[in-house]
Enzyme design. Structure first.
Site, short mmCIF file in Angstrom:
data_model
loop_
_atom_site.label_atom_id
_atom_site.label_comp_id
_atom_site.label_asym_id
_atom_site.label_seq_id
_atom_site.Cartn_x
_atom_site.Cartn_y
_atom_site.Cartn_z
N TRP A 88 0.86 -1.19 0.00
CA TRP A 88 0.00 0.00 0.00
C TRP A 88 0.88 1.23 0.00
O TRP A 88 1.90 1.29 0.71
CB TRP A 88 -0.90 0.05 1.23
N GLU A 132 -3.01 -2.97 -2.66
CA GLU A 132 -4.17 -2.46 -1.93
C GLU A 132 -4.56 -1.08 -2.45
O GLU A 132 -3.80 -0.13 -2.36
CB GLU A 132 -3.84 -2.39 -0.44
N LYS A 154 -7.11 2.42 -2.88
CA LYS A 154 -7.75 3.37 -1.98
C LYS A 154 -8.41 4.47 -2.82
O LYS A 154 -7.92 4.83 -3.88
CB LYS A 154 -6.72 3.98 -1.04
N ASP A 214 -9.63 -3.40 1.24
CA ASP A 214 -9.79 -2.81 2.58
C ASP A 214 -11.14 -2.12 2.57
O ASP A 214 -11.35 -1.18 1.81
CB ASP A 214 -8.66 -1.82 2.85
N HIS A 268 -11.63 1.66 2.35
CA HIS A 268 -10.99 2.40 1.27
C HIS A 268 -11.91 2.75 0.11
O HIS A 268 -11.44 3.13 -0.96
CB HIS A 268 -9.80 1.61 0.74
N HIS A 308 -8.47 -6.57 4.22
CA HIS A 308 -8.17 -5.83 5.44
C HIS A 308 -9.52 -5.37 5.97
O HIS A 308 -10.15 -4.48 5.38
CB HIS A 308 -7.25 -4.64 5.17
N ASP A 353 -12.18 6.61 5.43
CA ASP A 353 -11.28 5.54 5.87
C ASP A 353 -10.73 5.85 7.26
O ASP A 353 -9.57 6.21 7.44
CB ASP A 353 -10.13 5.40 4.87
N ASP A 371 -10.73 3.80 10.00
CA ASP A 371 -10.16 2.66 10.71
C ASP A 371 -10.67 2.51 12.14
O ASP A 371 -9.89 2.34 13.08
CB ASP A 371 -8.63 2.72 10.69
N ASP A 385 -7.46 -4.49 10.17
CA ASP A 385 -6.67 -3.26 10.01
C ASP A 385 -7.45 -2.09 10.59
O ASP A 385 -8.27 -1.49 9.92
CB ASP A 385 -6.35 -3.03 8.53
#
Length: 408
Positions: free
Chosen positions: A177, A218, A220, A251, A254, A278, A286, A288, A318
Site C-alpha cells: 500500500w 491495496e 484506496k 480494505d 478504502h 483488510h 477511511d 479505521d 486493520d
C-alpha cells in the site's frame, strides 16, 4: 442454552457442531499496529505520510517488549486460529535503512510467534513515516532516487516474507500500500500511474517462491492530503493484479461510503484464486474504527462462507483506535470477525441459493429474516467455552490496565 439453540437450528437443517468445528479452523491475521498507534520500532518517531490516529489513551506500547506483552495478553483473549500481521517498520535493532532490511531484523518476531502458537506471519512494506515519502509520493514519484529506494524496500520485504513463510511453515501475504496522491486537482493523472506500474514491475522481477509468498496490492479512493487523486486506485490495482497474477487486497474502509466490499468479494472470486482482505470499519471515510458485529461485516463473512472461500479469502484486520484501551480494541475487533464468520456458518446458504434460482423471492426474504432471530448468541458462548474463554473479557483487560498499562 446451547442445547436449546442446537435444537432450534436443527429445525432449519443446520448443524451447530459442524459450524463450531469449521470456525475454529479459519485463521484471522491480526495487525500488530493497534498496540502502538502505528508508531513502529525503527525510529520513525512520528506518524506521517497518509496515516493518522486519533486519541491519547494511556498505556501505549513504547518498545518491542511492551508490544509483545500486549499482543500476548490480547491474543490470549481471542478465540480461533491467529496469524500476526507485521509492518516493516517493526524491525528490531536495525542499523540500516528500510531498503536494506534483512530477515535477521525480524528473527525475534518469528521466535515470539512460535512461542505463542501463531499460525503464520503476514507482512507489509512500510511506505510512510519516513523522509523518503517526498511530496506525498513513493513508488510513483518523479524523483528516480525516491522510487529506487522504495523499490528496493519492497524487494527486501519479499525476501523477508519468504523467510517468514519458511520459518512458520505457512504462506506469507505481502501487501503493498502506498500513500501516493494529490490534495488538489492534478494536471496529469496518467504519468504517475505509469511510474507506479513500472516500479511494481521491477519489484516483481525479483525471484521469490510464489508458493510461499502471496503478493497483494491495496487500492484506496482517497485519504487526508490526497483528496483529489489517488495513484493506486481500485481500477489500476485490479487490472495490474489480474495482468500480473498477483492478489488484489480489499480494505473495506478504502471505498466510497455507499460501496460495499461484500459485493466486491464474489466479483473477484470469479477471476482470482485468492482474495485478500483488510477488515476495518470506516465511519464517513477511511477512519479505521474498531471492527464491530454490524451488517457489512456480516455480509463480508457471508460471501466468504457461502462461496466456499474460507481457504481463498485471506482475512486480516486493520484498524487503530488510540481513544480507547488498545487491547480492548484488538479483542473486540477480532471477536467481531469471528462472530460474523460463525453467523455465516449458521445459515443454510444452499437452500437460500435454490430459492433465488427458482425466483421464489417471497420465501427467500422470509427465510433470511427468520435467521436473524435464531439463538446465535448461545452458540457463540458455547464456542468461547470450548476455546477456554468467557464472554466477559473486559474484566481481564481492566485488570491488565491497572497492573501494567497504567504504570507506563
Amino acid at each position: 442454552m446451547y442445547n436449546l439453540a442446537k435444537s432450534e437450528y436443527a429445525k432449519y437443517g443446520i448443524d451447530t457442531e459442524a459450524a463450531i468445528e469449521k470456525l475454529k479452523e479459519i485463521p484471522v491475521s491480526i495487525h500488530c499496529w493497534q498496540g502502538d498507534d502505528v508508531m513502529g520500532l525503527d525510529g520513525g518517531g512520528a506518524l506521517s505520510g497518509g496515516i493518522q490516529t486519533t486519541g491519547n489513551y494511556p498505556g501505549r506500547a513504547r518498545n518491542f517488549e511492551e508490544l509483545k506483552a500486549d499482543i500476548k495478553k490480547a491474543f490470549a483473549l481471542m478465540p480461533g486460529k491467529k496469524r500476526l500481521n507485521l509492518h516493516a517498520s517493526y524491525a528490531i535493532g536495525a542499523t540500516v535503512d528500510r531498503d536494506k532490511y534483512e530477515p535477521k531484523h525480524f528473527a525475534e518476531w518469528v521466535k515470539f510467534a512460535k512461542e505463542i502458537g501463531l499460525q503464520g506471519i503476514d507482512f507489509n512494506p512500510t511506505m510512510f513515516s519516513h523522509k523518503n515519502v517526498k511530496d506525498g509520493l513513493t513508488l510513483s514519484s518523479p524523483d528516480a532516487h525516491i522510487r529506487k529506494f522504495w523499490i528496493e524496500h519492497c524487494k527486501a520485504c519479499l525476501k523477508i516474507a519468504e523467510y517468514f513463510a519458511t520459518e512458520m511453515n505457512s504462506h506469507c501475504l505481502v501487501n503493498i500500500w502506498i500513500p501516493d496522491g494529490f490534495k488538489d486537482v492534478p494536471a496529469d493523472r496518467l504519468t504517475p500511474r505509469l511510474r507506479l506500474k513500472k516500479s511494481l514491475d521491477e519489484i516483481l522481477s525479483v525471484k521469490y517462491d510464489k508458493k510461499k509468498v502471496i503478493v497483494a496490492v491495496e487500492s484506496k479512493v482517497f485519504g487526508i492530503g490526497v483528496e483529489s487523486y489517488t495513484v493506486g486506485s481500485n481500477e489500476f490495482y485490479q487490472n495490474y493484479a489480474a495482468k500480473n497474477g498477483i492478489c488484489c487486497l480489499l480494505d473495506n474502509g478504502h471505498y466510497h461510503p455507499l460501496e460495499y466490499v461484500s459485493d466486491k468479494i464474489p466479483a473477484l472470486l470469479a477471476f482470482y484464486d485468492k482474495v485478500a482482505l483488510h477488515v476495518t470499519r470506516g465511519v464517513r471515510w477511511d477512519s479505521d474504527h474498531v471492527v464491530l458485529f454490524e451488517d457489512e461485516l456480516k455480509e463480508i463473512a457471508k460471501e466468504i462462507v457461502r462461496n466456499n472461500a474460507t481457504d481463498k479469502a485471506l482475512i486480516g484486520l486493520d484498524y487503530f483506535d488510540a481513544s480507547i484501551n488498545r487491547l480492548s480494541a484488538w479483542v473486540t475487533g477480532q471477536r467481531a470477525m469471528q462472530k460474523a464468520l460463525l453467523y455465516a456458518l449458521l445459515t443454510d446458504h444452499g437452500e437460500l441459493k435454490e430459492l433465488q434460482d427458482k425466483a421464489d423471492f417471497t420465501t427467500l426474504m422470509v427465510k433470511q429474516e427468520e435467521y436473524k432471530t435464531l439463538p446465535f448468541g448461545a452458540v457463540w458462548k458455547e464456542y468461547l467455552k470450548r476455546q477456554g474463554l468467557c464472554d466477559n473479557y473486559l474484566t481481564e483487560i481492566k485488570k491488565y490496565e491497572e497492573e501494567v498499562l497504567s504504570k507506563r
